[in-house]
Design a protein around this motif. Structure first.
Motif, PDB file in Angstrom:
ATOM      1  N   THR A 416       1.128  -0.612  -0.134  1.00  0.00           N
ATOM      2  CA  THR A 416       0.207   0.089  -0.011  1.00  0.00           C
ATOM      3  C   THR A 416       0.579   1.219   0.298  1.00  0.00           C
ATOM      4  O   THR A 416       0.183   2.559   0.110  1.00  0.00           O
ATOM      5  N   GLY A 417       2.570   1.302  -0.108  1.00  0.00           N
ATOM      6  CA  GLY A 417       2.582   2.292   0.106  1.00  0.00           C
ATOM      7  C   GLY A 417       2.684   2.911  -1.094  1.00  0.00           C
ATOM      8  O   GLY A 417       2.054   2.857  -2.720  1.00  0.00           O
ATOM      9  N   HIS A 418       4.271   3.546  -0.921  1.00  0.00           N
ATOM     10  CA  HIS A 418       4.363   5.118  -2.470  1.00  0.00           C
ATOM     11  C   HIS A 418       5.305   3.759  -4.279  1.00  0.00           C
ATOM     12  O   HIS A 418       5.369   2.840  -3.432  1.00  0.00           O
ATOM     13  N   GLY A 419       4.429   4.465  -4.850  1.00  0.00           N
ATOM     14  CA  GLY A 419       5.089   3.522  -6.372  1.00  0.00           C
ATOM     15  C   GLY A 419       7.079   3.918  -6.423  1.00  0.00           C
ATOM     16  O   GLY A 419       7.029   4.707  -5.598  1.00  0.00           O
ATOM     17  N   GLU A 420       7.322   3.760  -7.128  1.00  0.00           N
ATOM     18  CA  GLU A 420       8.882   4.381  -7.121  1.00  0.00           C
ATOM     19  C   GLU A 420       9.262   5.686  -7.200  1.00  0.00           C
ATOM     20  O   GLU A 420       8.242   6.910  -8.238  1.00  0.00           O
ATOM     21  N   ARG A 421      10.028   6.331  -6.220  1.00  0.00           N
ATOM     22  CA  ARG A 421      10.301   8.104  -6.207  1.00  0.00           C
ATOM     23  C   ARG A 421      12.060   7.996  -5.725  1.00  0.00           C
ATOM     24  O   ARG A 421      12.396   7.150  -5.619  1.00  0.00           O
ATOM     25  N   HIS A 422      12.377   9.258  -6.059  1.00  0.00           N
ATOM     26  CA  HIS A 422      13.818   9.311  -6.007  1.00  0.00           C
ATOM     27  C   HIS A 422      14.169   9.937  -5.341  1.00  0.00           C
ATOM     28  O   HIS A 422      13.151  11.164  -3.958  1.00  0.00           O
ATOM     29  N   VAL A 423      15.337  10.099  -4.341  1.00  0.00           N
ATOM     30  CA  VAL A 423      16.003  10.375  -2.788  1.00  0.00           C
ATOM     31  C   VAL A 423      16.606  12.473  -3.647  1.00  0.00           C
ATOM     32  O   VAL A 423      16.829  12.631  -4.525  1.00  0.00           O
ATOM     33  N   VAL A 424      15.010  13.238  -2.101  1.00  0.00           N
ATOM     34  CA  VAL A 424      16.127  14.451  -2.630  1.00  0.00           C
ATOM     35  C   VAL A 424      17.172  14.495  -2.199  1.00  0.00           C
ATOM     36  O   VAL A 424      16.911  14.658  -0.721  1.00  0.00           O
ATOM     37  N   PRO A 425      17.920  15.463  -2.361  1.00  0.00           N
ATOM     38  CA  PRO A 425      19.012  15.699  -1.262  1.00  0.00           C
ATOM     39  C   PRO A 425      19.076  16.729  -1.056  1.00  0.00           C
ATOM     40  O   PRO A 425      17.579  17.302  -0.009  1.00  0.00           O
ATOM     41  N   MET A 426      19.495  17.079   0.638  1.00  0.00           N
ATOM     42  CA  MET A 426      19.373  17.236   1.362  1.00  0.00           C
ATOM     43  C   MET A 426      18.935  18.461   2.305  1.00  0.00           C
ATOM     44  O   MET A 426      17.773  18.675   2.611  1.00  0.00           O
ATOM     45  N   ALA A 427      19.345  19.956   1.215  1.00  0.00           N
ATOM     46  CA  ALA A 427      18.857  20.620   1.407  1.00  0.00           C
ATOM     47  C   ALA A 427      18.279  21.261   0.493  1.00  0.00           C
ATOM     48  O   ALA A 427      17.145  22.177   1.018  1.00  0.00           O
ATOM     49  N   ASP A 428      17.026  20.071   0.003  1.00  0.00           N
ATOM     50  CA  ASP A 428      15.687  20.263  -0.497  1.00  0.00           C
ATOM     51  C   ASP A 428      15.041  20.101  -0.103  1.00  0.00           C
ATOM     52  O   ASP A 428      13.504  20.159  -0.682  1.00  0.00           O
ATOM     53  N   ARG A 429      14.830  19.219   0.817  1.00  0.00           N
ATOM     54  CA  ARG A 429      13.915  18.534   2.217  1.00  0.00           C
ATOM     55  C   ARG A 429      13.489  19.581   2.757  1.00  0.00           C
ATOM     56  O   ARG A 429      14.552  20.646   3.637  1.00  0.00           O
ATOM     57  N   HIS A 430      12.266  19.802   2.815  1.00  0.00           N
ATOM     58  CA  HIS A 430      11.495  20.136   3.439  1.00  0.00           C
ATOM     59  C   HIS A 430      10.230  19.549   4.664  1.00  0.00           C
ATOM     60  O   HIS A 430      11.005  18.090   5.012  1.00  0.00           O
TER      61      HIS A 430
END
Ligand code: CMC
Length: 437
Positions: A416-430
């Motif tokens: 029931t989780g997400h489909g494929e997604r990609h790691v966002v660089p630390m500085a861009d994580r809100h």
């Protein structure tokens, strides 16, 4: 002639028709795999959280008819076994399928007596716990620690080796339990006395003080023996399912029994007997029972020791325990909590809430009252459940190992989780929202 022992299925997605055999009132979940919406579809699965309607094995050990309130070990009614047999006889029965003859019983008793001692290093291991450690935590880790003492136990397909480890586990459980108890009080450990029978020896290791020879009261030791018979097996309950699951990876029986004991510890399973006593203490007197029941019905907690996944009738073990309690009270005097328990049972069995849901007293409802009257502390109650249940775990484990249909237990899931997604660089994580109030 139409074969009635089959299920005809029409898949409305495709219009395709399937025939699935019905054997012993079940269909095989794997027979549904051929039902596919498209040729590359994985195939139909069943979804059954908490195994409400799934048989995970074939077993010839214990039979329960939950609607009729029937429990049998290897075909023998629990009432007859409790009246006519000893715990060690019943252990043999569960493990081997038949009641022992006199020679077999004497050999079995001798084998158990030979293995009651703990290795001195295991005793030291137990000494390392804080004085107020819960005995179930001590038990779970000590059973696992035995795996290091008997490394040959991992040869699970060697029948003689299995027999030896089974005897060791059954024999050492009372010793570990008694050591856990004495550790709490800083009392010296008492070594097993092989002149005594299984429950007398357990009582000796628990309570011997200065007397040269411990003499158990025969009414109390027999009552304990009966309680052990009642708790010895209960088919595919939570802890037995754990034992089978861990055993299916072919680990040794010590790690399997340790995991099973961990499952037993929970308050919805074997931990309920300790919770019942806390509940009776909290209620305090007979006149406060009606108010407590009202609170339960309003959603303020459960009536511990009531209800069962399988029994929708009086648990036959609870009836025998009620009888045994009367015998115990002739020696120990009346435990006044029985009055509160009887009143709880009386009101609950007449109340629509409990009647509609078919909630009856289970094995844990009265067992704590007997144990307390005999002098056991509430935090030992679940350990007292584990001592005999180890027999059921081992009988079921052995049956599983020898069953050619069994494989490593590995259920499927509905993701029931997400489909494929990609790691966002630390500085861009809100702000993620995790940890917000
Ligand atoms: N007190 C009040 N309500 C209860 C109780 C209870 N003891 N047990 C079940 N119910 C209610 C439950 O809230 C549900 O109501 P509703 O339909 O309105 O949602 C309904 O009865 C069906 O209960 P369930 O939770 O779907 O039943 P289950 O088969 O999943 O759970 C049980 C079985 C034993 C976990 C549960 O009855 C329970 O938590 N009992 C108290 C703990 C206890 O005594 N455990 C020992 C079990 S016997 C020995 C052993 O296994 O070790």
């Amino acid at each position: 002639m139409v074969d009635q022992n089959r299920l005809s299925i029409t898949d409305q997605r495709t219009g395709a028709q399937y025939e699935v055999p019905i054997v012993d009132g079940t269909i095989r979940a794997m027979d549904l795999r051929k039902i596919k919406a498209t040729p590359d579809d994985f195939g139909l699965m069943t979804y059954d959280p908490a195994f409400l309607n799934t048989s995970s094995c074939r077993s010839a050990i214990t039979y329960i008819d939950g609607d009729a309130g029937i429990l049998r070990y290897r075909g023998y009614p629990i009432e007859e076994l409790a009246e006519k047999c000893s715990f060690l006889e019943v252990s043999w029965l569960l493990l081997n399928g038949e009641l022992p003859n006199p020679n077999e019983l004497s050999e079995w008793t001798g084998l158990i007596k030979r293995h009651t001692m703990l290795h001195e290093t295991t005793k030291k291991f137990l000494e390392g716990y804080r004085y107020d450690a819960h005995p179930m935590g001590m038990l779970i880790s000590t059973i696992a620690a035995l795996s290091t003492v008997y490394p040959e136990a991992k040869n699970v397909f060697d029948a003689d080796n299995r027999k030896l480890q089974i005897a060791r586990l059954i024999a050492k459980m009372p010793t570990i339990c008694a050591y856990c108890y004495r550790h709490h009080f800083g009392l010296p450990y008492v070594y097993p006395d092989n002149d005594l029978n299984f429950t007398e020896n357990f009582m000796n290791m628990m309570w011997k003080m200065f007397e040269p020879k411990y003499l158990a009261n025969p009414i109390l030791s027999r009552a304990l023996d009966i309680l052990f018979i009642l708790h010895a097996d209960h088919e595919q309950n939570c802890s037995t399912n754990t034992m089978r699951c861990v055993g299916s990876a072919q680990g040794d029986p010590y790690v399997g029994c340790s995991a099973a004991a961990a499952a037993l510890y929970g308050p919805l399973h074997g931990g309920a007997n300790e919770e019942v006593l806390k509940m009776l203490d909290q209620i305090g007197s007979k006149d406060r029972v009606a108010g407590f029941i009202h609170q339960v019905k309003e959603g303020g907690g459960k009536l511990m020791g009531f209800g069962h996944r399988v029994y929708k009738n009086y648990d036959p073990r609870a009836r025998i325990i009620k009888w045994a309690a009367e015998q115990v009270f002739t020696v120990t005097g009346y435990n006044k909590k029985i009055e509160i328990a009887l009143e709880l049972e009386r009101i609950a069995l007449e109340d629509d809430y409990f009647v509609k849901r078919k909630l009856y007293p289970n094995v844990d409802f009265y067992s704590g009252i007997i144990y307390e009257a005999m002098g056991f502390r509430p935090d030992l109650f679940t350990v007292l459940f584990a001592i005999p249940r180890v027999v059921g775990w081992l009988a079921q484990w052995q049956e599983m190992l020898l069953d050619p249909e069994q494989k490593i237990a590995r259920p499927r899931q509905i993701y029931t989780g997400h489909g494929e997604r990609h790691v966002v660089p630390m500085a861009d994580r809100h702000v993620s929202g995790i940890g917000d109030d």
